[in-house]
Enzyme design. Structure first.
Site, PDB file in Angstrom:
ATOM      1  N   HIS A  62       0.615  -1.022   0.054  1.00 31.99           N
ATOM      2  CA  HIS A  62       0.485  -0.364  -0.379  1.00 31.99           C
ATOM      3  C   HIS A  62       1.085   1.811  -0.111  1.00 31.99           C
ATOM      4  O   HIS A  62       2.398   1.418   0.550  1.00 31.99           O
ATOM      5  CB  HIS A  62      -1.311  -0.194   1.326  1.00 31.99           C
ATOM      6  CG  HIS A  62      -1.934   0.730   1.508  1.00 31.99           C
ATOM      7  ND1 HIS A  62      -1.353   2.235   1.268  1.00 31.99           N
ATOM      8  CD2 HIS A  62      -2.997   1.161   1.449  1.00 31.99           C
ATOM      9  CE1 HIS A  62      -2.919   2.827   1.660  1.00 31.99           C
ATOM     10  NE2 HIS A  62      -4.019   2.132   1.263  1.00 31.99           N
TER      11      HIS A  62
ATOM     12  N   ASP B  87       2.837  -4.787   8.081  1.00 33.27           N
ATOM     13  CA  ASP B  87       1.374  -3.897   8.021  1.00 33.27           C
ATOM     14  C   ASP B  87       0.196  -4.604   7.347  1.00 33.27           C
ATOM     15  O   ASP B  87      -0.228  -5.553   7.081  1.00 33.27           O
ATOM     16  CB  ASP B  87       1.640  -3.295   6.735  1.00 33.27           C
ATOM     17  CG  ASP B  87       0.549  -2.068   6.202  1.00 33.27           C
ATOM     18  OD1 ASP B  87      -0.619  -2.532   7.135  1.00 33.27           O
ATOM     19  OD2 ASP B  87       0.254  -1.711   5.073  1.00 33.27           O
TER      20      ASP B  87
ATOM     21  N   GLN C  76      -4.919  -5.080   6.933  1.00 37.15           N
ATOM     22  CA  GLN C  76      -6.009  -5.834   6.320  1.00 37.15           C
ATOM     23  C   GLN C  76      -5.747  -7.599   6.787  1.00 37.15           C
ATOM     24  O   GLN C  76      -6.630  -8.116   6.757  1.00 37.15           O
ATOM     25  CB  GLN C  76      -5.450  -6.243   4.939  1.00 37.15           C
ATOM     26  CG  GLN C  76      -5.537  -4.629   3.579  1.00 37.15           C
ATOM     27  CD  GLN C  76      -6.490  -4.931   3.729  1.00 37.15           C
ATOM     28  OE1 GLN C  76      -8.031  -4.892   4.165  1.00 37.15           O
ATOM     29  NE2 GLN C  76      -7.460  -3.496   2.929  1.00 37.15           N
TER      30      GLN C  76
ATOM     31  N   LYS D 140     -10.792  -0.617   9.782  1.00 39.50           N
ATOM     32  CA  LYS D 140     -10.990  -1.388   9.177  1.00 39.50           C
ATOM     33  C   LYS D 140     -11.001  -2.690   9.967  1.00 39.50           C
ATOM     34  O   LYS D 140     -11.123  -3.924   9.509  1.00 39.50           O
ATOM     35  CB  LYS D 140      -9.601  -2.194   8.452  1.00 39.50           C
ATOM     36  CG  LYS D 140      -9.061  -0.699   7.184  1.00 39.50           C
ATOM     37  CD  LYS D 140      -8.169  -1.397   6.112  1.00 39.50           C
ATOM     38  CE  LYS D 140      -7.738   0.178   5.186  1.00 39.50           C
ATOM     39  NZ  LYS D 140      -7.062  -0.181   4.182  1.00 39.50           N
TER      40      LYS D 140
ATOM     41  N   CYS E 208      -4.615   2.326  -3.954  1.00 38.21           N
ATOM     42  CA  CYS E 208      -3.644   2.990  -3.088  1.00 38.21           C
ATOM     43  C   CYS E 208      -2.082   2.118  -3.218  1.00 38.21           C
ATOM     44  O   CYS E 208      -1.707   1.408  -2.508  1.00 38.21           O
ATOM     45  CB  CYS E 208      -3.643   3.103  -1.796  1.00 38.21           C
ATOM     46  SG  CYS E 208      -4.765   4.331  -1.196  1.00 38.21           S
TER      47      CYS E 208
HETATM   48  C1  LIG Z   1      -6.063   0.449   4.549  1.00 37.81           C
HETATM   49  C2  LIG Z   1      -4.505   0.512   4.843  1.00 37.81           C
HETATM   50  C3  LIG Z   1      -3.719   0.930   4.534  1.00 37.81           C
HETATM   51  C4  LIG Z   1      -3.397   2.489   5.381  1.00 37.81           C
HETATM   52  O1  LIG Z   1      -4.147   1.983   6.607  1.00 37.81           O
HETATM   53  P1  LIG Z   1      -5.425   3.816   6.828  1.00 37.81           P
HETATM   54  O2  LIG Z   1      -6.281   3.636   7.593  1.00 37.81           O
HETATM   55  O3  LIG Z   1      -5.438   4.950   5.978  1.00 37.81           O
HETATM   56  O4  LIG Z   1      -3.508   4.633   7.455  1.00 37.81           O
HETATM   57  C5  LIG Z   1      -1.915   0.631   4.583  1.00 37.81           C
HETATM   58  N1  LIG Z   1      -1.668  -0.744   4.517  1.00 37.81           N
HETATM   59  C6  LIG Z   1      -2.618  -1.551   3.658  1.00 37.81           C
HETATM   60  C7  LIG Z   1      -2.385  -2.595   3.518  1.00 37.81           C
HETATM   61  C8  LIG Z   1      -3.242  -1.469   4.042  1.00 37.81           C
HETATM   62  O5  LIG Z   1      -5.411  -1.699   3.520  1.00 37.81           O
END
Ligand SMILES: *Cc1c(COP(=O)(O)O)cnc(C)c1O
Length: 416
Positions: free
Chosen positions: A133, A210, A213, A236, A374
């Site tokens: 992302h 990260d 998800q 999320k 993104c």
């Molecule tokens: C949504 C997302 C982000 C960023 O999340 P924010 O709430 O916009 O900071 C980072 N990495 C992944 C894989 C995402 O799906």
């Protein structure tokens, strides 16, 4: 089984879960039933989260960590209890290893700015994957401009899976960090994160994961994984927006300089010298998202009522069903066919721009994401400007998929 035990036993009842999400009862323009297939962009909120937040604002609100009075103490207790819920959720050893941030983006920027500037110098390398992302690309590019580090990109194959040999070949004696997604938001790929961390550690390299998800779908244990940093975003995970989490190993966080300066993060301040607060407050300058953190805690409590193994089995069955249905339609191409995936399908329809697909589906009450998600390097990898993405939440069911498939057939008629 006694009734007390059954209340505490996690269960999975899709009809009951759907009733937990009040928004699913909303009618969309044109009298259409809502088919919400965009949980990967932001999840809808269960009533329990909405109630917990309304309760704080209505009955228990005050600024935290400051007041000696009753309300401030209660709000502080609930905020710190939320931190311990996150600690339990991630399996972290200490609650001081849990830093509240605005979102995953801020958590990664914190590590890049604080750990990165303190520990990386010109020529040092950070390994990313091709399916990151933008939130796990741009902070490292900013750091590159400031320090002269190099970014090394581990490629993915045509299914959207990390190419393991190529990943291993990325390591040199200048590699200092691997910053890697646990689940791709554009493709749904689950990366072999335990192997990635083990391999990185064999090379003496730290790992930032990260997990934005991943946490809505996969049980995570940062200690078992031995992750050095693990980030996710609250909205999320069925929590509110404006709250995110950075987990870091205590020794790393302890040695890192503050990210932002201000109130909350200090021990003493004079114009000559300021000393910093202990973890986790050192990294939480200013008044935090008090109610957001409490809402996130409520989301974690809500998830604990659900049998996640059963939820996962349901999600995988739904994913298989979706793939099967889409395979039966001519001119639909799926991007992201890795063997390990979460419930997320990125696709394109020949002759129809993803934005037009999204608009036609919207007229049917179907909420999907259309765009580059993104993750422009992923789109470049597959040679498309954008895809349409349907992503599942806990409440997703076979009706949602059938409605999607009917919507896609409509698109095909219009563009066919
Ligand atoms: C949504 C997302 C982000 C960023 O999340 P924010 O709430 O916009 O900071 C980072 N990495 C992944 C894989 C995402 O799906």
């Amino acid at each position: 089984m006694s009734s007390a035990a059954s209340i505490n036993t996690p269960s999975f009842d899709i009809e009951a879960i759907r009733k937990d999400f009040p928004i699913l009862a909303e009618t969309m323009p044109g009298g259409k039933k809502l088919t919400f297939l965009d949980s990967a962009a932001s999840a809808q909120k269960p009533q329990a989260v909405i109630d917990a937040m309304a309760n704080v604002y209505g009955h228990e609100y005050a600024n935290i960590h400051r007041g000696v009075y009753y309300l401030s103490q209660i709000a502080t207790d609930h905020f710190e209890a939320a931190r311990r819920k996150v600690q339990g959720f991630l399996g972290a050893a200490h609650d001081r290893e849990i830093i509240f941030t605005r979102n995953a983006t801020e958590a990664i920027n914190l590590v890049a700015a604080s750990w990165g500037r303190a520990n990386l110098k010109e020529g040092d390398q950070v390994i990313l994957s091709e399916m990151e992302h933008h939130a796990n690309i741009v902070p490292w590019q900013l750091l590159r401009e400031q320090t002269g580090i190099e970014l090394v990109v581990a490629p993915i194959d045509d299914d959207g899976a990390l190419i393991w040999e190529e990943f291993e070949n990325c390591f040199t004696d200048r590699t200092k960090l691997v910053a890697m997604t646990h689940v791709s938001n554009a493709l749904g790929t689950v990366t072999p994160i335990a192997d990635i961390i083990r391999t990185a550690h064999d090379h003496g390299t730290l790992v930032l994961v990260d997990g934005s998800q991943a946490v809505p779908h996969i049980d995570v244990d940062v200690v078992a994984l031995d992750a050095d940093f693990y980030v996710f975003t609250g909205h999320k995970l069925y929590g509110p927006s404006g709250i995110g989490v950075l987990y870091g190993k205590e020794a790393l966080l302890e040695a890192m300089p503050p990210y932002q300066g201000g109130g909350e993060m200090i021990a003493t301040v004079t114009f000559e010298k300021t000393t910093y607060a202990e973890l986790p407050h050192k990294f939480e300058a200013g008044t935090p998202n008090i109610v957001g953190a409490i809402g996130l805690g409520a989301a974690i409590d809500y998830l604990a009522t659900i049998d996640r193994a059963a939820a996962d089995a349901h999600e995988q069955a739904l994913l298989a069903y979706t793939n099967e249905q889409l395979a039966g339609l001519n001119s639909v191409r799926i991007y992201g066919t890795a063997p390990q995936k979460v419930g997320l399908v990125s696709f394109a329809i020949d002759g129809a721009h993803p934005h037009d697909v999204g608009t036609i589906l919207d007229h049917e009450g179907i909420a999907v994401r259309a765009g580059h998600h993104c993750a422009q390097p992923v789109m470049d990898r597959f040679g498309v400007p954008a895809t349409t993405r349907a992503s599942f939440g806990l409440h997703s069911d076979y009706d949602d998929v059938d409605t999607l498939v009917s919507g896609i057939k409509l698109v095909q008629e219009i563009f066919g």
